[in-house]
Write a protein that holds these residues in place. Sequence first.
Motif, PDB file in Angstrom:
ATOM      1  N   ILE A   1       0.870  -1.176   0.000  1.00  0.00           N
ATOM      2  CA  ILE A   1       0.000   0.000   0.000  1.00  0.00           C
ATOM      3  C   ILE A   1       0.906   1.225   0.000  1.00  0.00           C
ATOM      4  CG2 ILE A   1      -1.660   1.342   1.343  1.00  0.00           C
ATOM      5  CD1 ILE A   1      -2.879  -1.220   2.302  1.00  0.00           C
ATOM      6  N   THR A   2       0.708   2.117  -0.935  1.00  0.00           N
ATOM      7  CA  THR A   2       1.584   3.281  -1.070  1.00  0.00           C
ATOM      8  C   THR A   2       1.130   4.442  -0.174  1.00  0.00           C
ATOM      9  OG1 THR A   2       0.296   4.230  -2.886  1.00  0.00           O
ATOM     10  CG2 THR A   2       2.039   2.660  -3.471  1.00  0.00           C
ATOM     11  N   PHE A   3       2.038   5.386   0.048  1.00  0.00           N
ATOM     12  CA  PHE A   3       1.714   6.577   0.826  1.00  0.00           C
ATOM     13  C   PHE A   3       0.551   7.342   0.203  1.00  0.00           C
ATOM     14  CE2 PHE A   3       6.283   6.303   2.229  1.00  0.00           C
ATOM     15  CZ  PHE A   3       6.018   6.109   3.576  1.00  0.00           C
ATOM     16  N   ASP A   4       0.418   7.262  -1.114  1.00  0.00           N
ATOM     17  CA  ASP A   4      -0.623   8.017  -1.818  1.00  0.00           C
ATOM     18  C   ASP A   4      -2.033   7.617  -1.391  1.00  0.00           C
ATOM     19  OD1 ASP A   4       1.305   9.368  -3.230  1.00  0.00           O
ATOM     20  OD2 ASP A   4       1.199   8.062  -4.994  1.00  0.00           O
ATOM     21  N   VAL A   5      -2.179   6.416  -0.874  1.00  0.00           N
ATOM     22  CA  VAL A   5      -3.506   5.934  -0.479  1.00  0.00           C
ATOM     23  C   VAL A   5      -4.053   6.735   0.690  1.00  0.00           C
ATOM     24  CG1 VAL A   5      -4.735   3.979   0.552  1.00  0.00           C
ATOM     25  CG2 VAL A   5      -3.183   3.610  -1.383  1.00  0.00           C
ATOM     26  N   GLY A   6      -3.173   7.219   1.555  1.00  0.00           N
ATOM     27  CA  GLY A   6      -3.626   7.930   2.748  1.00  0.00           C
ATOM     28  C   GLY A   6      -4.143   6.957   3.788  1.00  0.00           C
ATOM     29  N   ALA A   7      -5.129   7.393   4.567  1.00  0.00           N
ATOM     30  CA  ALA A   7      -5.690   6.529   5.607  1.00  0.00           C
ATOM     31  C   ALA A   7      -6.520   5.418   4.979  1.00  0.00           C
ATOM     32  CB  ALA A   7      -6.540   7.347   6.571  1.00  0.00           C
ATOM     33  N   TYR A   8      -6.510   4.264   5.606  1.00  0.00           N
ATOM     34  CA  TYR A   8      -7.308   3.129   5.141  1.00  0.00           C
ATOM     35  C   TYR A   8      -7.657   2.265   6.344  1.00  0.00           C
ATOM     36  CZ  TYR A   8      -2.875   0.576   5.502  1.00  0.00           C
ATOM     37  OH  TYR A   8      -1.711   0.024   5.972  1.00  0.00           O
ATOM     38  N   PRO A   9      -8.643   1.401   6.243  1.00  0.00           N
ATOM     39  CA  PRO A   9      -9.080   0.605   7.391  1.00  0.00           C
ATOM     40  C   PRO A   9      -7.937  -0.224   7.977  1.00  0.00           C
ATOM     41  CG  PRO A   9     -10.661   0.433   5.614  1.00  0.00           C
ATOM     42  CD  PRO A   9      -9.466   1.141   5.050  1.00  0.00           C
ATOM     43  N   GLY A  10      -7.771  -0.146   9.298  1.00  0.00           N
ATOM     44  CA  GLY A  10      -6.757  -0.955   9.964  1.00  0.00           C
ATOM     45  C   GLY A  10      -5.347  -0.445   9.815  1.00  0.00           C
ATOM     46  N   SER A  11      -5.178   0.786   9.316  1.00  0.00           N
ATOM     47  CA  SER A  11      -3.829   1.282   9.040  1.00  0.00           C
ATOM     48  C   SER A  11      -2.992   1.455  10.304  1.00  0.00           C
ATOM     49  CB  SER A  11      -3.904   2.608   8.282  1.00  0.00           C
ATOM     50  OG  SER A  11      -4.632   3.582   9.019  1.00  0.00           O
ATOM     51  N   GLY A  12      -3.627   1.559  11.447  1.00  0.00           N
ATOM     52  CA  GLY A  12      -2.868   1.744  12.689  1.00  0.00           C
ATOM     53  C   GLY A  12      -2.540   0.468  13.412  1.00  0.00           C
ATOM     54  N   GLN A  13      -2.849  -0.682  12.828  1.00  0.00           N
ATOM     55  CA  GLN A  13      -2.653  -1.956  13.520  1.00  0.00           C
ATOM     56  C   GLN A  13      -1.848  -2.934  12.676  1.00  0.00           C
ATOM     57  OE1 GLN A  13      -6.975  -2.777  14.076  1.00  0.00           O
ATOM     58  NE2 GLN A  13      -6.489  -2.987  16.242  1.00  0.00           N
ATOM     59  N   SER A  14      -1.193  -3.866  13.374  1.00  0.00           N
ATOM     60  CA  SER A  14      -0.652  -5.049  12.712  1.00  0.00           C
ATOM     61  C   SER A  14      -1.652  -6.164  12.956  1.00  0.00           C
ATOM     62  CB  SER A  14       0.713  -5.421  13.302  1.00  0.00           C
ATOM     63  OG  SER A  14       1.683  -4.463  12.956  1.00  0.00           O
ATOM     64  N   ILE A  15      -2.182  -6.710  11.876  1.00  0.00           N
ATOM     65  CA  ILE A  15      -3.285  -7.673  11.979  1.00  0.00           C
ATOM     66  C   ILE A  15      -2.906  -8.975  11.295  1.00  0.00           C
ATOM     67  CG2 ILE A  15      -5.735  -8.070  11.504  1.00  0.00           C
ATOM     68  CD1 ILE A  15      -5.926  -4.981  11.045  1.00  0.00           C
ATOM     69  N   ALA A  16      -3.103 -10.069  11.986  1.00  0.00           N
ATOM     70  CA  ALA A  16      -2.889 -11.395  11.408  1.00  0.00           C
ATOM     71  C   ALA A  16      -4.212 -12.146  11.417  1.00  0.00           C
ATOM     72  CB  ALA A  16      -1.837 -12.170  12.192  1.00  0.00           C
ATOM     73  N   TYR A  17      -4.478 -12.867  10.335  1.00  0.00           N
ATOM     74  CA  TYR A  17      -5.732 -13.624  10.223  1.00  0.00           C
ATOM     75  C   TYR A  17      -5.393 -15.059   9.861  1.00  0.00           C
ATOM     76  CZ  TYR A  17     -10.717 -14.355   9.252  1.00  0.00           C
ATOM     77  OH  TYR A  17     -12.012 -14.793   9.300  1.00  0.00           O
ATOM     78  N   ALA A  18      -5.793 -15.981  10.715  1.00  0.00           N
ATOM     79  CA  ALA A  18      -5.538 -17.404  10.484  1.00  0.00           C
ATOM     80  C   ALA A  18      -6.845 -18.093  10.120  1.00  0.00           C
ATOM     81  CB  ALA A  18      -4.936 -18.055  11.724  1.00  0.00           C
ATOM     82  N   HIS A  19      -6.874 -18.730   8.965  1.00  0.00           N
ATOM     83  CA  HIS A  19      -8.062 -19.446   8.517  1.00  0.00           C
ATOM     84  C   HIS A  19      -8.072 -20.852   9.121  1.00  0.00           C
ATOM     85  CE1 HIS A  19      -9.325 -16.613   5.281  1.00  0.00           C
ATOM     86  NE2 HIS A  19      -8.067 -16.262   5.369  1.00  0.00           N
ATOM     87  N   GLY A  20      -9.187 -21.193   9.762  1.00  0.00           N
ATOM     88  CA  GLY A  20      -9.340 -22.529  10.305  1.00  0.00           C
ATOM     89  C   GLY A  20      -9.882 -23.484   9.255  1.00  0.00           C
ATOM     90  N   ALA A  21     -10.136 -24.717   9.663  1.00  0.00           N
ATOM     91  CA  ALA A  21     -10.667 -25.722   8.747  1.00  0.00           C
ATOM     92  C   ALA A  21     -12.054 -25.330   8.248  1.00  0.00           C
ATOM     93  CB  ALA A  21     -10.705 -27.088   9.428  1.00  0.00           C
ATOM     94  N   VAL A  22     -12.793 -24.574   9.057  1.00  0.00           N
ATOM     95  CA  VAL A  22     -14.082 -23.991   8.670  1.00  0.00           C
ATOM     96  C   VAL A  22     -14.075 -22.546   9.148  1.00  0.00           C
ATOM     97  CG1 VAL A  22     -15.373 -26.166   8.728  1.00  0.00           C
ATOM     98  CG2 VAL A  22     -15.135 -24.821  10.822  1.00  0.00           C
ATOM     99  N   PRO A  23     -14.879 -21.671   8.525  1.00  0.00           N
ATOM    100  CA  PRO A  23     -14.846 -20.245   8.890  1.00  0.00           C
ATOM    101  C   PRO A  23     -15.089 -19.979  10.374  1.00  0.00           C
ATOM    102  CG  PRO A  23     -16.011 -20.538   6.826  1.00  0.00           C
ATOM    103  CD  PRO A  23     -15.752 -21.917   7.352  1.00  0.00           C
ATOM    104  N   GLN A  24     -15.904 -20.818  11.024  1.00  0.00           N
ATOM    105  CA  GLN A  24     -16.177 -20.604  12.451  1.00  0.00           C
ATOM    106  C   GLN A  24     -14.920 -20.716  13.306  1.00  0.00           C
ATOM    107  OE1 GLN A  24     -17.877 -22.660  10.312  1.00  0.00           O
ATOM    108  NE2 GLN A  24     -19.765 -23.358  11.287  1.00  0.00           N
ATOM    109  N   LEU A  25     -13.889 -21.386  12.777  1.00  0.00           N
ATOM    110  CA  LEU A  25     -12.668 -21.604  13.549  1.00  0.00           C
ATOM    111  C   LEU A  25     -11.540 -20.655  13.135  1.00  0.00           C
ATOM    112  CD1 LEU A  25     -12.622 -25.502  13.787  1.00  0.00           C
ATOM    113  CD2 LEU A  25     -13.523 -23.833  15.416  1.00  0.00           C
ATOM    114  N   ASP A  26     -11.875 -19.615  12.371  1.00  0.00           N
ATOM    115  CA  ASP A  26     -10.880 -18.594  12.052  1.00  0.00           C
ATOM    116  C   ASP A  26     -10.476 -17.853  13.326  1.00  0.00           C
ATOM    117  OD1 ASP A  26     -11.282 -19.357   9.452  1.00  0.00           O
ATOM    118  OD2 ASP A  26     -12.203 -17.475   8.796  1.00  0.00           O
ATOM    119  N   THR A  27      -9.317 -17.204  13.274  1.00  0.00           N
ATOM    120  CA  THR A  27      -8.829 -16.427  14.420  1.00  0.00           C
ATOM    121  C   THR A  27      -8.112 -15.179  13.933  1.00  0.00           C
ATOM    122  OG1 THR A  27      -8.464 -18.481  15.678  1.00  0.00           O
ATOM    123  CG2 THR A  27      -7.416 -16.475  16.516  1.00  0.00           C
TER     124      THR A  27
END
Length: 281
Positions: A206-232
């Motif tokens: 994501i370039t500086f030109d984009v400006g603010a965007y959702p979640g820009s202030g966080q480091s976010i990790a998303y782990a997919h489980g065997a089914v969506p209910q088990l995502d984290t």
Amino acid sequence: MRSSPTGRQLRLGLELRKLREHAGLTAAEAGQLLGVKPNQISNMEAGRAGVSAERVRTMASTYDCSDTALIKALVGMTGDRRRGWWEEYREILPAPLLDLAELEHHAQALRDSTTARIPGLLQTREYALEIFRQAVTELSPPDIEHRLSFRIKRQAVLYRAEPTPYKAVVHEAALRMKVGGPTIARQQLQHLLDMSDQDHITLHAITFDVGAYPGSGQSIAYAHGAVPQLDTVQLDQSHGAAFLDAEAQLHKYRALFERVAAVALSPEKTRVLIHAVMRDL
């Protein structure tokens, strides 16, 4: 009885409790139907007591759960009784770090979004070493070595025979940060290019030109489980890692990643940007 259940054991217990509550049963009522004491139900749901595959199937049937994919996934969470490599660090590193390694090891796919740093799974040894040296709470040389070796071992999920599909979105700020000086920064950028050549790894910037965007202030990790209910979702916070798995939270961060992807460069344009940053070093 377990004194300190792992994150995976806690998650299995939580999902069993959700099934029971969805069925409208108290722990006492569930225990009566299953032929066990209420405290045994509580211990299983708290991850303090082991749960066999057959027990999970029986509980699902008793709770009138007809989601066969979810039941199969929960049964799968009971099967691996081997100690993971991360257990070597149990008395050395904070428990949330071990839970993260366990989560990554079992994930069906992984996603990261970072602003100020390269994601841990894509860091070089030299880059990671400099990050640990700059920790706000100064780490001793042994602590730094433990954290460094742990981070590198986490990266095995990207190198094993059947590597985990991985997608990372990295802000231009992280690409231009000269962590450790120009030489280490250049090596890190080259590593990103090399890793992005792998079929199972997708890298977006994501370039500086984009400006603010959702979640820009966080480091976010998303782990997919065997089914969506088990995502984290895992968030880096000042007091340590936070793990989110409530349905509303998962829905929120799925939507967030979709919006982030919409403003990110394509993998091809990302490589062009990285080459440009390397020339500026």
